[in-house]
Design a protein around this motif. Sequence first.
Motif, mmCIF file in Angstrom:
data_model
loop_
_atom_site.group_PDB
_atom_site.id
_atom_site.type_symbol
_atom_site.label_atom_id
_atom_site.label_comp_id
_atom_site.label_asym_id
_atom_site.label_seq_id
_atom_site.Cartn_x
_atom_site.Cartn_y
_atom_site.Cartn_z
ATOM 1 N N TYR A 6 -5.575 3.562 10.505
ATOM 2 C CA TYR A 6 -5.443 2.478 9.525
ATOM 3 C C TYR A 6 -4.225 2.698 8.631
ATOM 4 N N VAL A 7 -3.823 1.606 7.988
ATOM 5 C CA VAL A 7 -2.944 1.640 6.817
ATOM 6 C C VAL A 7 -3.622 0.776 5.782
ATOM 7 N N LYS A 8 -3.838 1.300 4.587
ATOM 8 C CA LYS A 8 -4.481 0.504 3.550
ATOM 9 C C LYS A 8 -3.799 0.727 2.214
ATOM 10 N N LYS A 9 -3.973 -0.243 1.326
ATOM 11 C CA LYS A 9 -3.374 -0.109 -0.006
ATOM 12 C C LYS A 9 -4.436 -0.382 -1.070
ATOM 13 N N ALA A 16 0.317 1.415 -7.002
ATOM 14 C CA ALA A 16 -0.151 1.072 -5.659
ATOM 15 C C ALA A 16 -0.206 2.348 -4.820
ATOM 16 N N THR A 17 -1.377 2.638 -4.276
ATOM 17 C CA THR A 17 -1.518 3.771 -3.363
ATOM 18 C C THR A 17 -1.561 3.232 -1.936
ATOM 19 N N ILE A 18 -0.613 3.651 -1.128
ATOM 20 C CA ILE A 18 -0.575 3.268 0.292
ATOM 21 C C ILE A 18 -0.981 4.491 1.097
ATOM 22 N N LEU A 36 3.017 0.234 8.124
ATOM 23 C CA LEU A 36 3.531 0.985 6.972
ATOM 24 C C LEU A 36 4.778 0.313 6.391
ATOM 25 N N ALA A 37 5.710 -0.033 7.252
ATOM 26 C CA ALA A 37 6.954 -0.662 6.800
ATOM 27 C C ALA A 37 6.663 -1.980 6.091
ATOM 28 N N ILE A 52 4.630 3.444 -6.674
ATOM 29 C CA ILE A 52 3.930 3.546 -5.391
ATOM 30 C C ILE A 52 3.656 5.019 -5.078
ATOM 31 N N VAL A 53 2.443 5.304 -4.636
ATOM 32 C CA VAL A 53 2.094 6.637 -4.123
ATOM 33 C C VAL A 53 1.854 6.494 -2.625
#
Length: 252
Positions: A6-9, A16-18, A36-37, A52-53
């Motif tokens: 997964y990729v989540k935010k 914002a944590t990605i 991700l991009a 952003i983290v």
Amino acid sequence: MSQEAYVKKHIENKVATIEFFHPAHNSLPREILAKLATTITEVGKDDKVLVIVLKSGGDRTFCAGASFTELIAINDEQTGEKFFSGFANVINAMRKCPKFIIGRVQGKTVGGGVGLAAAMDYCMATKFAAIKLSELNVGIGPFVVGPAVERKLGVSGMSQIAIDANTFYSPEWAKQKGLYANVYDSTEELDQAIAEFAQNLCQYNPEAVKEMKQMFWRGTENWDELLIERAKISGRLVLSDFTKQKLAKYNQ
């Protein structure tokens, strides 16, 4: 039951944590790279976000780099270029993002993962976060991530770990070279430090941050073209008999 990639935010208090995750030691297949991009670009445009983290899931490996499963499946140069362009697109998204990106590296990071860490604006790690550029081991080379790694470590540091492709370099070495700003004894300490640091960054003028970010990344304006050219080199080399044989051994 294995977890799904997964990729989540998550956005809270202007931070914002990605987070990305893959069950194979947080390796990065094309689908995860593309997400991700896109996510980094979207969050960069969100006025509610000031910082952003970027982190990975799990408590061990930060990122194992390219997905071996996908590398083995590449059978033509165009597919190879597309795969390696995924890393180029993530690095360029980080470079162009107008917000500071803080890296959270909780464990070992390899190959493309070192490229991600190098593209952070400020990277923090644990004492378990050793790094290795392993690409030469399989007959390729860190071509796409090379400019980002060289920008942080210098030509000397980058060439050292790129040539010595079998060795993990310690977090202390990475800190001395400028890849990590700080190294902590535990993930808990790392997370606390990142939370405090991110909130401090939220006090800054967003316009000043945007201008500073452009200043820090000056001289990289050609990376849209450069990193794709590098992706073509990797895409060609991954088809070599040497690399095919090496990948087959790793996959046994």
